[in-house]
Design an enzyme around this catalytic site. Structure first.
Site, PDB file in Angstrom:
ATOM      1  CG  ASP A 197     -69.587 -53.610  42.790  1.00  0.00           C
ATOM      2  OD1 ASP A 197     -70.452 -54.087  42.037  1.00  0.00           O
ATOM      3  OD2 ASP A 197     -68.419 -54.032  42.837  1.00  0.00           O
ATOM      4  CG  ASP A 237       9.235 -22.575  51.478  1.00  0.00           C
ATOM      5  OD1 ASP A 237       9.147 -23.346  52.452  1.00  0.00           O
ATOM      6  OD2 ASP A 237      10.080 -22.699  50.581  1.00  0.00           O
ATOM      7  CG  HIS A 282     -63.071 -53.040  41.533  1.00  0.00           C
ATOM      8  ND1 HIS A 282     -64.251 -52.626  42.099  1.00  0.00           N
ATOM      9  CD2 HIS A 282     -63.163 -54.386  41.400  1.00  0.00           C
ATOM     10  CE1 HIS A 282     -65.024 -53.689  42.282  1.00  0.00           C
ATOM     11  NE2 HIS A 282     -64.390 -54.763  41.867  1.00  0.00           N
ATOM     12  CG  ASP A 291     -69.082 -57.620  37.036  1.00  0.00           C
ATOM     13  OD1 ASP A 291     -68.371 -58.230  36.209  1.00  0.00           O
ATOM     14  OD2 ASP A 291     -68.879 -57.655  38.258  1.00  0.00           O
ATOM     15  CG  ASP A 337     -63.457 -59.520  40.202  1.00  0.00           C
ATOM     16  OD1 ASP A 337     -63.451 -58.295  40.035  1.00  0.00           O
ATOM     17  OD2 ASP A 337     -64.458 -60.158  40.550  1.00  0.00           O
ATOM     18  CG  ASP A 384      12.197 -28.616  50.982  1.00  0.00           C
ATOM     19  OD1 ASP A 384      11.189 -28.453  50.273  1.00  0.00           O
ATOM     20  OD2 ASP A 384      12.794 -27.691  51.553  1.00  0.00           O
ATOM     21  CD  GLU A 434     -68.426 -62.742  32.539  1.00  0.00           C
ATOM     22  OE1 GLU A 434     -69.398 -62.965  33.298  1.00  0.00           O
ATOM     23  OE2 GLU A 434     -67.554 -61.902  32.792  1.00  0.00           O
ATOM     24  CD  GLU A 475       8.951 -28.763  44.629  1.00  0.00           C
ATOM     25  OE1 GLU A 475       8.420 -28.812  45.755  1.00  0.00           O
ATOM     26  OE2 GLU A 475      10.167 -28.531  44.449  1.00  0.00           O
TER      27      GLU A 475
END
Length: 1804
Positions: A366, A1478, A636, A479, A578, A1373, A482, A1376
């Site tokens: 720069d 069992d 930058h 840069d 910037d 027991d 302007e 099921e």
């Protein structure tokens, strides 16, 4: 770079005070008209809406008097922004003549109306020239025919000489008075440009025109940093006046008076460009309308009509000049900083970024490298070797760029650049046209080159050449161009005239116009700066490009310019200037980059990480991710502050990792980006592209500006907020793939939440696009030598196209000279064509396409063939991989030479591992398979691979109406394919609904059901929040619904791992056959039950496991007592998840090596719940939070227990208890099996057991407990059996459907008055001797009451209180439910229910579902009275019995009690424990019991164990001894065996066995405080008690396969002997510090297997470092042991720390934790200190317990002192201690640390 100092700003502010008053007064005077002209004028005020008002006082806060003077309409309103003073119908012009045709179009002469002037010097006549320049381009030029006015001398746009376009897309309409023009789209009749909304104002220094636009979708008008791409039309005004950026984000460096308007969803778009370089502003209003105001020149509009936004940009850019093609190296990453300080520091930055292997091509110097910041010099002190710096960079393939400011130091004799320029008269002059204007810039006092002067252009070129000879460089950043000066206007100020202080000043950020620029009356070769200011940067770039072209002839110039004008893209790129290092500026970057794409400047980017202000690491990391995808990727920062290059944050920082990762992706994609830039260069395409350019039909895209595309194909979604990991993103309506995984994103045309943690950016590839790639490197010089590749992202039609442009990357005009290679790529019909469309370049590196990556390929490529452009076969040594989960195929090793055409043909098919069984039922055959539309293939690579498999991924279902919400998602799922019939599937349900619910951040549910019919759903309540609690930001998962074919995909956010993916061909939803598969992330799957498994981790080699509750002793591939459709899966990184299918119908699950699993169930719905962990332990915690935490057993239930089926009488039991007491073997619980009943009838007492009630009272008085057994089957053959009689009366039994008849089974109860002949075979005994039995329906409320009464009459016998049995627990027991006849006596009635079309792969599959249980058509009733079939609720039978049994027990005893159940379902653990059934007295049952316990730990049933020494068969002495060792570590520790075998209790062997049993059980009892605490943790938190090693060491994949060892909690490792004859055990000790529990010695190794001595009677137990284990001296039962002193073992970890806890309550009361009636202590050790702290003090133990001994393991050194304090105060303590430095054990004895008190021990 380029910021103004505070001093400069302050000086400017002081100047402002001096000029503000003058400017305002001149403005007011400019509005004055002679009173004679003003008087008598009465405006005609139009009746317009507020939105259509055009402001008549844009320069002032409007007042009524001002408004009247201007002849405008006054109507004050309170609405913000709406003009109070607006134009009348008398302002403007009228048509005086025309329209008349010309060669170019038409002309119209206008005459001014009589309204007062706003700013004076109005043109009385105006000429409108309408030129039909092309079919899509229209010019509308408004000039003053009476005098010449300034017109932009554009270097590319020349005069249009005609002829007019013959077929324009537009036509014109005119309004005569007041004048207006409408531009109408010819095809649709839509008005796209309409100036009738406001008057034309045409004065010398104020020109205004307004136009309606076709919609509010307005984009462009720069340069601003607005933060949004789409304009807000809420009365905002934007100035266009070139100004160097500072803190204000308006009217920045560039001037781009162009906007694009998207008209509607058709894509039709309008572009409007005003060719005017004077200061201007554009006002936007909600009509929608645009008002242009400029202070000079003419109104010269160009309108571009396109069918799409992209076409408009192409038309506009082709008109202004196509963008320059940047050199390839400029696409690399770039670094710059304003203040490196010296060349040495600059080199250090370069080196450190090279060292981290960062892709990095360009380094800038720069202005600090200049001598006193003067162009074309260098600082010979700090940058003395700068002339060699380019060589330093070039050696590594990097480029060097310099910065030039458009301001030359006016320094006198020692600055040759200034002297030579002055001699040639190249400066901008003051208003006299002679005197150089002197301002102030970075070098100090400065002059400004006049780039409109040809002499200046020559001078600039020569200066660049001179400097290049001294300091070689590769490109330039221009840069401060302007026309920027740090003092307003000039060092002498600006004259007080109408140019410097015009009558109207646009709404610029700095007033007056020369606040930060040269005086407007300054003179250039082309005229006054007043007209030329906005062209200054463009002129700088033009001169610089010409100089660079001549500097390196034949090479492509590279420049980036700060200031731009329309057409500057033809010259170079643009740096956005910037910006502050803020999150707001990060957000603003993307819209600004996208705008410059509209402006024809595609090579653009901003300062990554911001140029001033110091970014945080997070901000810079997120910016680096985003910036990696800006065409100009440059980091930058400005003067001062910390560095921000990536390496500065540290080589191992998250920023470096992320930046390097995404730069590597950028470099990989550079061929694609370069090809896009060539498209921009050749025809004006955008590169960084707004979503609306591709997806204009989707209204959501019109506002999207935080995401963008690279060309048509790469979607970039950055994170732009701090601390955010979940963002809302729009996924356009196309096929998309994740860049990194290649997996399809099953979302389109919708907003969604993307999880993007700190190191991730959203990158998605669009289906239908082919992306050329190249292996990345750290520079493009290197990467361009690397192999190339293609990413083929397929669309829904399995097609894709793409292109590649390739040249040498740096030569000038390669496109014009056609010195390049170009390809068109096309994939269709499984053929990839690489077609060379142009070849006039030979790459020197001999490049080849080496890799093809195909995304979305539905099947595996089984073959790949390559042919050349002539069709000849090309030999290829490639290899192919295919990931069926992601559907990504990779072909590597290709040798497709760049510049030649090829075709790559894929042959797709199904690999063995991808086969999904298409005929899971029995009787598969080729004919049957093909009739299903499937493939029969007997060629397989392994056993069990299905011969009949699906052909491809299609399952025939599609999803539509997909909707996503923050709380879930929904979809309609329908079946498209009806061409296949299947007897197994039966009636296919064609329309389904999907409901996804995000319950919590770690729990989701998806439910697939029939919306048109009510189907059975499991009536088991789960613990779900009343409303979904998950948030998009915090949930651990993302869900996508795959549409075609239908599927559901669940992905873990943090890793991207797909944990559920059901888009597979198997999905089927029939009435009695539901099938769904999912891919698995790894083959590591655990769970499902109840089955006997050979390993904890499932075998994935095509094994199928059936689940259906059955009275089935454990056996391989046999379905046993419980039903647990839950599994835990591990992911590659060790994360874990759990999946529950809440379905209670019979099912099976097939595991295959894909890896994948397939569920098949025969009813209900598909209702899945997924928990996300992410650790295995958290999976269980979350799962038990869903189904219910495990119950906390009473303390006594952790003691040893004895039972036998076959006790002859109560006397035998009494003798056994006495023998156990004699042998001093701990025993807490004694059972009686069904022997105690009369003929096995529940609620009865056998004559042989009349003494049992008294025995129970006695053992309870001695501190023991008693548990009795109950079966559900109730005998129906009795004449006086209250249980049955009352059951019938209360209607509690299961019946035939729609009938009052009971379904009778046969179980244990014998018929009355028969003598059972045990010599007969079993079936004959059942037929002759077993009674009919009825089965209670435990869903019914009446059954619960009946069950309670029957049990209570056992506890409190109403006929004879002496026969009351005061049991403490109940063992249920045969639930099921079991039946000894299949279905019922006499057979079942509904064959289809008992033998369904698909019979899951159960044991005895051919016997049907009713095998050993009830008929499936049995009818039960839910508590609300709803009837349900036993077919659906069979697997809930034991579950339904369990909860009421526990409630009854607790109501009777007033204590916690235990229920032990044989049959379980998810949530059974809330109320009961479970024994593993069992089993058989066999060695192989030992490790299977460990597997079973670990599985039930997953299922949320912590209190579990196997029958010690086996139930069936007779164990050997050694087997039973080893089983006693293992069983001492079962949470439920019970020795139990059958009635046909000899006793196996500890006192049935010999004294040696007694001693062994006593020793291992005393060890257990010593550890009971620890076990009880673990049980508490399970109850409170859902933690596991018996814990697989993988739960603690999941990152160690060795532990995934260990099931012969287990942990108690996190800290106690048990390694039992499981093999006959073994005297040692091979044990794995994971990566932690481990101590032998018995010897206290450190083991000294970790992460490996070792053999440990294991003589009979010895269990290897190791304590993990970092854990504290509470203990208590043992006794013969827990009632006694709970009175004994407490102990602690403290095992230190590597950091000399440890922790643990102790939960303590009375051990028997109900809900002590819930009521807070407990004590919780924590133990924390760190170097030299141990703290005992009370965390919760809700219980005081009556035994005044104390800790009397503490052992600290792993403590080195030489301990000389141990002190004890209580609550921080010293206390007298009688303790003693010993320290063994070799064993590293500190043992402290004779302590008196009261339980529940806070104590601290310290040692030194």
């Amino acid at each position: 770079m380029g910021r103004f100092s505070r001093l400069e700003l302050a000086l400017g502010a002081l100047f402002l005070v001096g000029v503000a008053v003058a400017g305002v007064l001149l403005g007011i005077l400019g509005t004055q008209e002679p009173k004679s002209r003003e008087s008598g004028f009465s405006p005609r005020c139009p009746n317009v809406s507020l939105a259509e008002r055009i402001d008549c006082a844009p320069d002032h806060l409007a007042t009524e008097s001002l408004c009247r003077r201007r002849g405008c309409c006054w109507s004050p309103l309170g609405q913000p922004g709406v003009p109070w003073c607006f134009f009348s119908s008398d302002h403007g012009y009228r048509i005086e003549e025309g329209p008349r045709e010309t060669e170019q179009g038409v002309e119209v002469s206008l005459r001014r109306l009589g309204a007062p002037s706003l700013f004076g010097r109005d043109s009385g006549s105006v000429l409108l020239r309408a030129q039909f320049q092309s079919s899509a381009r229209l010019r509308l030029q408004f000039t003053d025919p009476t005098q010449p006015r300034f017109e932009v001398p554009h270097d590319h746009v020349g005069p249009f000489l005609g002829p007019a376009a013959a077929d324009p897309k537009y036509r014109l309409e005119f309004r005569e008075n007041p004048f207006g023009i409408r531009v109408i789209r010819a095809r649709t009749g839509a008005v796209v440009f309409d100036t009738t909304i406001g008057p034309l104002i045409f004065s010398d220094q104020f020109l205004q025109i307004s136009t309606r636009i076709p919609s509010g979708n307005l984009y462009g008008l720069g340069e601003q940093r607005r933060g949004r791409l789409k304009h807000q039309l809420d009365w905002r005004t934007w100035a266009l006046f070139s100004r160097h950026p500072n803190a204000n984000d308006t009217n920045l460096s560039g001037v781009q008076p162009f906007f694009l308007c998207l008209e509607d969803k058709s894509g039709a778009s309008l572009g409007v460009f005003l060719m005017n370089s004077n200061a201007m502003e554009v006002a936007l209003s909600p009509a929608p309308a645009v008002t242009f105001r400029t202070i000079g020149g003419i109104l010269d509009f160009y309108l571009f009509l396109g069918d799409t936004p992209e076409q408009v940009v192409q038309e506009y850019v082709q008109f202004l000049g196509l963008p320059a093609l940047p050199p390839y190296w400029s696409l690399g990453f770039q670094l710059s900083r304003s203040s490196y300080g010296s060349l040495e520091q600059l080199k250090a930055v370069v080196e450190r970024n090279r060292q981290i292997q960062l892709p990095y091509d360009v380094q800038y110097a720069d202005v600090e490298a200049m001598d006193r910041r003067r162009d074309f010099t260098y600082d010979q002190t700090n940058f003395g070797d700068l002339p060699k710096f380019r060589e330093f960079l070039s050696a590594a393939g990097q480029k060097f760029l310099i910065t030039l400011d458009a301001a030359i130091a006016a320094d006198g004799d020692d600055y040759g650049t200034f002297q030579r320029g002055s001699q040639r008269g190249v400066w901008v002059n003051e208003s006299d046209g002679v005197t150089p204007l002197i301002g102030e810039a970075r070098p100090g006092r400065a002059v400004f080159p006049d780039f409109s002067n040809p002499e200046c252009v020559e001078w600039w070129e020569e200066e660049m050449q001179r400097f290049h000879q001294i300091v070689p460089y590769d490109g330039v950043w221009i840069d401060m161009n302007e026309a920027t000066t740090f003092v307003p206007g000039s060092v002498r100020g600006c004259a007080d005239n109408g140019l410097n202080f015009p009558p109207y000043t646009p709404s610029v950020a700095d007033v007056p116009l020369f606040r930060r620029s040269l005086c407007p009356d300054a003179v250039q070769a082309w005229g006054r700066l007043y007209d030329l200011h906005n062209l200054y940067g463009h002129g700088t770039a033009r001169a610089t490009r010409r100089a660079l072209s001549r500097l390196s002839p034949g090479l492509r110039p590279f420049l980036v310019s700060g200031s731009t004008f329309s057409g500057s893209g033809r010259l170079g790129g643009h740096f956005l200037g910037d910006t502050a290092a803020t999150w707001g500026q990060l957000r603003a970057a993307t819209p600004t980059v996208l705008e410059f794409g509209l402006f024809g400047i595609p090579y653009v980017g901003g300062p990554i990480c911001g140029s001033w202000g110091g970014p945080s690491e997070e901000l810079c990391r997120r910016w680096a991710q985003l910036g990696a995808f800006f065409p100009l990727a440059r980091n930058h920062n400005g003067d001062g502050g910390e560095p921000q290059d990536p390496a500065w944050f540290g080589a191992d920082s998250a920023l470096v990792g992320s930046a390097r990762h995404y730069l590597n992706i950028r470099y990989r994609l550079l061929p694609y980006l370069y090809s896009l830039l060539r498209r921009a260069h050749a025809r004006g395409d955008t590169v960084t592209r707004p979503l609306l350019h591709e997806f204009y039909a989707e209204e959501a895209t019109w506002d999207v500006d935080e995401q963008f595309l690279w060309g048509p194909g790469l979607l970039i979604t950055p994170v732009l907020e701090p601390g955010v990991e979940v963002i809302s993103a729009y996924i356009p309506d196309a096929v998309w793939y994740e860049f990194e995984s290649g997996s399809r994103l099953w979302l389109r045309g919708t907003w969604t939440h993307l999880y993007l943690p700190g190191d991730r950016l959203g990158l998605h590839l669009r289906g239908g696009v082919i992306f050329p790639t190249q292996e990345p490197a750290t520079t493009t010089a290197t990467s361009r030598r690397n192999p190339m590749g293609l990413i083929v992202a397929l669309d829904e039609n399995q097609e894709a196209t793409g292109e590649l442009f390739w040249d040498d990357g740096e030569s000038a005009d390669t496109v014009a000279t056609k010195s390049y290679i170009s390809y068109n790529f096309r994939f269709s019909n499984n053929i990839l064509e690489l077609s060379v469309t142009h070849n006039n370049y030979s790459d020197p590196h001999g490049l080849h396409f080496r890799e093809l990556r195909l995304l979305g390929l539905p099947r595996a490529p089984l073959g790949v063939a390559v042919t050349d452009g002539a069709g000849g076969t090309v030999a290829s040594q490639h290899n192919v991989t295919y990931d069926a989960a992601t559907k990504v195929a990779v072909v590597q090793g290709l040798q497709l030479r760049l510049g030649q055409s090829y075709a790559v043909t894929l042959t797709l098919g199904t690999r063995d591992i991808d086969r999904f069984d298409c005929h899971p039922g029995e009787g598969a055959s080729p004919e049957r398979c093909r009739s299903l539309g499937c493939v029969w293939n007997e060629t397989t690579s392994a056993q069990r691979v299905p011969y009949c498999h699906y052909d491809g991924p299609d399952n025939g279902y599609v999803a539509s109406e997909i909707r996503y919400w923050d709380t879930g998602a929904t979809a309609a799922v329908s079946r498209e394919r009806d061409d296949v019939t299947d007897d197994i599937i039966g009636d296919v349900i064609g329309n389904l609904s999907l409901q996804v619910t995000f319950h919590t951040d770690h729990l989701l549910q998806f439910k697939i059901s029939d919306p048109s019919a009510r189907r059975y759903e499991v009536p088991v309540p789960l613990s779900l929040p009343d409303a979904p609690q998950a948030t998009p930001q915090s949930r651990l998962y993302d869900v996508t619904i795959q549409d075609r074919p239908f599927g559901v995909q669940v992905r873990r956010r943090s890793t991207g791992t797909v944990i559920w993916d059901s888009q597979l061909p198997t999905f089927t939803f029939g009435d009695r056959f539901l099938q769904i598969s999912t891919r698995l992330p790894t083959p590591a799957v655990f769970g499902f039950g109840e089955n006997e498994h050979r390993a904890f981790r499932h075998e994935m080699d095509w094994n199928t496991w059936g689940m259906f509750a059955r009275d089935q002793p454990p056996g391989y591939k046999l379905n046993s007592y419980g039903f647990q459709p839950f599994y835990m899966g591990l992911e590659e990184d060790g994360h874990a998840h759990g999946v529950l299918l809440l379905n209670s119908n019979a099912m099976d699950v097939t595991f295959q090596p894909t890896p994948a699993l397939t569920y098949r169930t025969i009813g209900g719905i598909l209702d899945f719940y997924l928990v996300l962990g992410p650790t295995p332990e958290q999976v269980v915690q979350e799962y038990t939070q869903l189904v219910g935490r495990p119950m906390l057993p009473p303390y006594w239930a952790l003691g040893f227990q004895l039972c036998r089926y076959g006790y002859e009488s109560d006397a035998e039991i009494a003798d056994l208890v006495q023998e156990m007491n004699r042998a001093r073997i701990p025993l807490d619980v004694q059972y009686a099996d069904i022997d105690y009943m009369e003929r096995q009838l529940d609620f009865t007492l056998s004559p042989r057991f009349q003494g049992l009630p008294e025995l129970v009272r006695k053992i309870r008085n001695d501190g023991m407990r008693f548990v009795l057994i109950l079966d559900p089957a109730i005998s129906a053959n009795e004449t006086n059996y209250p249980a049955y009689k009352r059951g019938v009366e209360q209607d509690v039994f299961i019946k035939w459907p729609d009938s009052n008849d009971i379904i009778f089974a046969k179980v244990w109860p014998d018929l009355p008055d028969v003598a059972v002949d045990d010599s007969l075979d079993w079936d004959t005994q059942v037929e002759l001797f077993r009674a009919f039995t009825a089965m209670p329906d435990f869903f019914r409320n009446s059954t619960r009451a009946w069950w309670a009464q029957e049990i209570s009459e056992v506890y409190e016998n109403p006929q004879n209180s002496s026969l009351s049995i005061k049991f403490d627990g109940i063992w249920i027991d045969m639930n099921e439910p079991s039946s000894f006849v299949h279905g019922t006596v006499g057979g079942c009635r509904d064959r289809e229910l008992n033998f369904p079309p698909y019979m899951p792969q159960l044991g005895s599959r051919s016997e049907g579902l009713s095998f050993k249980t009830l008929c499936m058509e049995g009818q039960q009733h839910l508590p609300d009275g709803s009837p349900v079939r036993h077919y659906d609720v069979h697997n809930l039978y034991g579950w339904a019995q369990t909860e009421p049994t526990l409630q009854i027990l607790q109501n009777l005893t007033g204590e916690r009690g235990i229920v032990v159940t044989r049959s379980t379902f998810p949530s059974s653990g809330r109320w009961a424990g479970h024994w593993l059934g069992d089993n058989t007295a066999a060695w192989e049952q030992l490790d299977k019991s460990i597997i079973g316990m670990m599985e039930f730990s997953l299922f949320g049933i912590s209190y579990t164990g196997a029958d010690i020494c086996g139930f069936f068969g007779e164990p050997s002495y050694e087997l039973c001894a080893r089983w006693m060792e293992l069983g001492a570590f079962y949470p439920y520790s019970r020795n139990h065996n059958g009635n046909k075998d000899k006793r196996q209790d500890p006192v049935s062997w010999n004294s040696t066995f007694e001693e062994l049993s006593r020793a291992v059980l005393e060890l257990r009892y010593q550890l009971l405080p620890h076990l009880y605490t673990l049980m508490f943790r399970a109850h409170a938190d859902g933690s596991t008690v018996v814990r697989p090693l993988l739960h603690e060491f999941v990152s160690d994949k060795t532990t995934w396969d260990i099931h012969r060892q287990f942990l108690w909690g996190p800290g106690l490792l048990v390694s039992p002997v499981l093999e006959q004859g073994a005297a040692e055990v091979s044990a794995y000790l994971p990566d932690a510090r481990w101590f032998d529990f018995h010897t206290d010695e450190e083991v000294g190794f970790r992460g490996q297997f070792r053999n440990f001595p294991a003589p009979l009677g010895h269990v290897n137990v190791h304590v993990r470092g970092g854990h504290v284990v509470p203990q208590q001296l043992p006794a013969i039962n827990t009632q006694l042991s709970r009175r004994n002193p407490l102990l602690l073992t403290v095992a230190l970890d590597d950091a000399l720390a440890a922790s643990g806890s102790l939960y303590w309550d009375d051990g028997v009361s109900i809900d002590t934790f819930e009521r807070g009636e407990y004590l919780l202590m924590s133990f924390t050790a760190r170097p030299n200190i141990l703290e005992l702290r009370t965390v919760h003090d809700g219980y005081k133990d009556p035994n005044s317990l104390k800790f009397t001994e503490i052992k600290i393991l792993g403590i080195a050194g030489n301990i000389q002192k141990v002190t004890v304090t209580r609550d921080g105060d010293g206390v007298a303590s009688p303790h003693t201690f010993t320290h063994d430095p070799e064993k590293k054990v500190l043992k402290i004895t004779r302590l008196e640390l009261e339980l529940g008190q806070n104590h601290t021990l310290q040692w030194a």
